[in-house]
Design a protein around this motif. Structure first.
Motif, short mmCIF file in Angstrom:
data_model
loop_
_atom_site.label_atom_id
_atom_site.label_comp_id
_atom_site.label_asym_id
_atom_site.label_seq_id
_atom_site.Cartn_x
_atom_site.Cartn_y
_atom_site.Cartn_z
N ILE A 110 11.16 -72.03 -0.21
CA ILE A 110 10.33 -70.87 -0.55
C ILE A 110 9.79 -70.29 0.74
O ILE A 110 9.29 -71.01 1.61
CB ILE A 110 9.17 -71.28 -1.47
CG1 ILE A 110 9.72 -71.85 -2.78
CG2 ILE A 110 8.24 -70.10 -1.75
CD1 ILE A 110 8.65 -72.45 -3.67
N ARG B 102 13.82 -69.19 -11.46
CA ARG B 102 14.84 -69.42 -10.43
C ARG B 102 14.73 -70.84 -9.90
O ARG B 102 15.74 -71.44 -9.57
CB ARG B 102 14.67 -68.42 -9.29
CG ARG B 102 14.98 -67.01 -9.73
CD ARG B 102 14.93 -66.08 -8.57
NE ARG B 102 16.14 -66.18 -7.77
CZ ARG B 102 16.38 -65.38 -6.75
NH1 ARG B 102 15.49 -64.48 -6.39
NH2 ARG B 102 17.49 -65.50 -6.05
N LYS B 103 13.51 -71.31 -9.81
CA LYS B 103 13.37 -72.69 -9.32
C LYS B 103 13.97 -73.67 -10.32
O LYS B 103 14.61 -74.64 -9.94
CB LYS B 103 11.89 -73.02 -9.08
CG LYS B 103 11.39 -72.47 -7.75
CD LYS B 103 10.07 -73.09 -7.36
CE LYS B 103 8.96 -72.53 -8.25
NZ LYS B 103 7.72 -73.27 -8.06
N SER C 52 9.45 -65.41 -1.59
CA SER C 52 10.86 -65.24 -1.91
C SER C 52 11.58 -66.56 -1.69
O SER C 52 11.05 -67.48 -1.08
CB SER C 52 11.48 -64.14 -1.06
OG SER C 52 11.42 -64.52 0.29
N ASP C 53 12.79 -66.60 -2.18
CA ASP C 53 13.58 -67.82 -2.03
C ASP C 53 14.55 -67.67 -0.87
O ASP C 53 15.14 -66.61 -0.66
CB ASP C 53 14.38 -68.09 -3.30
CG ASP C 53 13.49 -68.48 -4.47
OD1 ASP C 53 12.38 -69.00 -4.20
OD2 ASP C 53 13.89 -68.25 -5.61
N LEU D 262 12.98 -76.80 -1.27
CA LEU D 262 13.35 -76.98 -2.67
C LEU D 262 14.50 -77.97 -2.83
O LEU D 262 14.83 -78.39 -3.92
CB LEU D 262 13.74 -75.64 -3.31
CG LEU D 262 12.62 -74.59 -3.37
CD1 LEU D 262 13.16 -73.28 -3.91
CD2 LEU D 262 11.46 -75.08 -4.23
N PRO E 200 18.48 -71.65 -4.41
CA PRO E 200 17.32 -71.54 -3.52
C PRO E 200 17.11 -72.86 -2.77
O PRO E 200 17.09 -73.93 -3.38
CB PRO E 200 16.15 -71.27 -4.47
CG PRO E 200 16.78 -70.76 -5.72
CD PRO E 200 18.12 -71.46 -5.82
N CYS F 141 4.45 -74.57 -6.45
CA CYS F 141 4.22 -73.53 -5.46
C CYS F 141 2.72 -73.31 -5.29
O CYS F 141 2.12 -72.52 -6.00
CB CYS F 141 4.91 -72.26 -5.89
SG CYS F 141 4.58 -70.92 -4.78
#
Lengths: 393, 82
Positions: free
Chosen positions: A74, A89-90, A2-3, A59, A71, A107
């Motif tokens: 992570i 989202r990234k 999750s962020d 991030l 975000p 990731c």
């Protein structure tokens, strides 16, 4: 997976500058840990995490200004079930970061017990740097790292220390605290149809209760009237939920818990009203501890993000060096603000006789989209009633 | 403890609470809270710190003797030399 997001910082702030990571990639994090610190117009805000897991990777890098909702890192969940990463989202994070944010790292699943040590992470060891809020703001705005300012004598770093370091060339720079307040209050006056009520009452019983309680108490255990005000408002709210909540997207959401925002004057200019969570379920001693803790942290220019965004009503007391009454401006998205004027000895009719009594004026500014003056008046009277039985608070 | 040492300690504690105000710039005979712009909770923080540092009870009933910098200094010196 999750962020870890940049949280809301209250109505008046849309972004903050990441200034410190307190956890490193590979480190285990648990709910409530302070993971990062962002610099804002109101000082340094500590960002908590609300889940357990392992910090996978950053991030956003130190020094970047990022909007609320971005975000920041992570987090790999504790159960280590590998979820799909969320590339969209990234990508959004990279897009919204105001400064040229570094590309979010790919990731890659790492072995859980391989802590990645980063020596580049600035981190103040041991005791926190002692620095005044104004000095901290100026340092952040001028791109001076706090490490550069730390001094051997461990004195509190003041604004003049920072100005000296910069060379005194920025004395004319305006601090943006005023901008933050102006933005929130302009929005309030533009959007919220305020109405105002005032009620003067005899608070001698409460004043005497505090004096009597404190008589045999060590200073660290003493009460202040402010704690009684908080609890009296919180108890009164149980029957008047239309004053305790948030008005967002044209809908009023009442809150079951009372998170009373306590307006605190900031030395050198400005004001914050961070929340004391669950005010209604704490006793007076617990509220005093919470108030002291909050004030110490506000004075040091360091508090938590949820304290800035969670308040469901604001209470502002003028203390003992103020004036009779104040006319509050609601802090959006809240819908009410209680003002408490400076108590004063005044002639008062008590039990049919004119005598000097300790008198204070309570005011309410509330949102007409949610409530009316009739209910507001009953609410103010309910607070008064609570203050007449301080032993029951 | 010598009065001069007590004065230094008092200045230190005030600086902790009001770091933006120089003790040399205030009027030691004027209202302490006004001079240092401290509210009731700051004052309680100051009293708590001084009580711990000097092992004094600092009762609320004595607050009237702590109204100015000079008063507070006199109060501390007097309490410590009883």
């Amino acid at each position: 997976m999750s962020d870890f997001l940049m949280p809301s910082l209250g109505a008046d702030m849309e972004a903050g500058t990441l200034v410190e990571w307190l956890k490193e990639p590979g480190e285990t994090v648990k709910r409530g840990d302070i993971v990062a610190v962002v610099e804002t117009q109101k000082g340094a805000i500590e960002i908590e995490i609300f889940e357990n897991g392992v910090l996978e990777s950053y991030l956003v890098e130190i020094g970047n200004k990022v909007p609320v909702g971005t975000p920041l890192a992570i987090i790999r969940g504790k159960d280590a079930t590998i979820e799909e990463a969320k590339p969209e989202r990234k990508a959004e994070a990279a897009k919204t970061a105001e400064a040229a944010a570094p590309q979010p790292p790919e990731c890659v699943e790492k072995a859980p017990d391989a802590p990645a040590k980063s020596s580049k992470t600035p981190r103040i060891e041991g005791e926190r740097l002692r620095i005044t809020p104004a000095a901290r703001r100026l340092a952040a705005q001028s791109g001076i790292s706090l490490e550069m300012l730390s001094n051997a004598s461990n004195d509190i770093i003041s604004l003049s220390d920072v100005e000296e370091r910069i060379g005194g060339t920025v004395a004319s720079e305006k601090f943006s605290m005023r901008d933050a307040i102006a933005a929130a209050m302009s929005r309030s006056k533009r959007e919220i149809p305020h109405y105002y009520l005032s009620h003067t009452t005899d608070i001698s019983v409460a004043v005497n209760f505090v004096a009597e309680t404190n008589k045999n108490r060590a200073p660290e255990e003493r009460l202040l009237l402010g704690a009684l005000y908080l609890k009296a408002v919180a108890k009164a709210l149980s029957k008047y939920p239309e004053f305790n909540g948030h008005f967002t997207d044209n809908v009023y959401h009442e809150s079951s818990a009372v998170h009373a925002g306590m307006a605190i004057n900031i030395r050198g200019g400005g004001l914050v009203a961070p929340a004391i969570h669950d005010t209604e379920s704490r006793d007076l001693n617990e509220l005093m501890t919470a108030m002291r803790d909050l004030i110490i942290r506000v004075r040091a220019g360091r508090f938590r993000a949820r304290e800035l965004s969670d308040a469901t009503i604001t209470i502002t007391s003028l203390g003992d060096r103020g004036v009779d009454q104040l006319f509050g401006i609601i802090y959006p998205p809240q819908v009410a603000i209680i003002g408490i004027g400076t108590p004063a000895r005044r002639p008062w009719v008590h039990d049919g006789i004119l005598v000097p009594r300790e008198v204070a004026t309570l005011t309410l500014a509330a949102d007409h989209r949610v409530s009316d003056g009739h209910r507001g008046a009953l609410f103010l009277r309910a607070i008064d009633k609570q203050l007449q039985s301080p032993e029951a608070l | 403890m010598k009065p001069a040492e007590i004065q230094i300690a008092l200045k230190e504690e005030l600086h902790r609470i009001a770091p933006d105000i120089e003790v040399t710039e205030i009027d030691p005979a004027a209202d302490l809270r006004e001079e240092f712009d401290i509210d009731s909770i700051d004052f309680l923080t100051l009293v708590t710190a001084l009580g711990k540092r000097f092992d004094l009870a600092m009762p609320e009933a004595d607050y009237a003797h702590m109204g100015t910098f000079n008063d507070l200094l006199t109060y501390l010196v007097g309490s410590l030399h009883k």
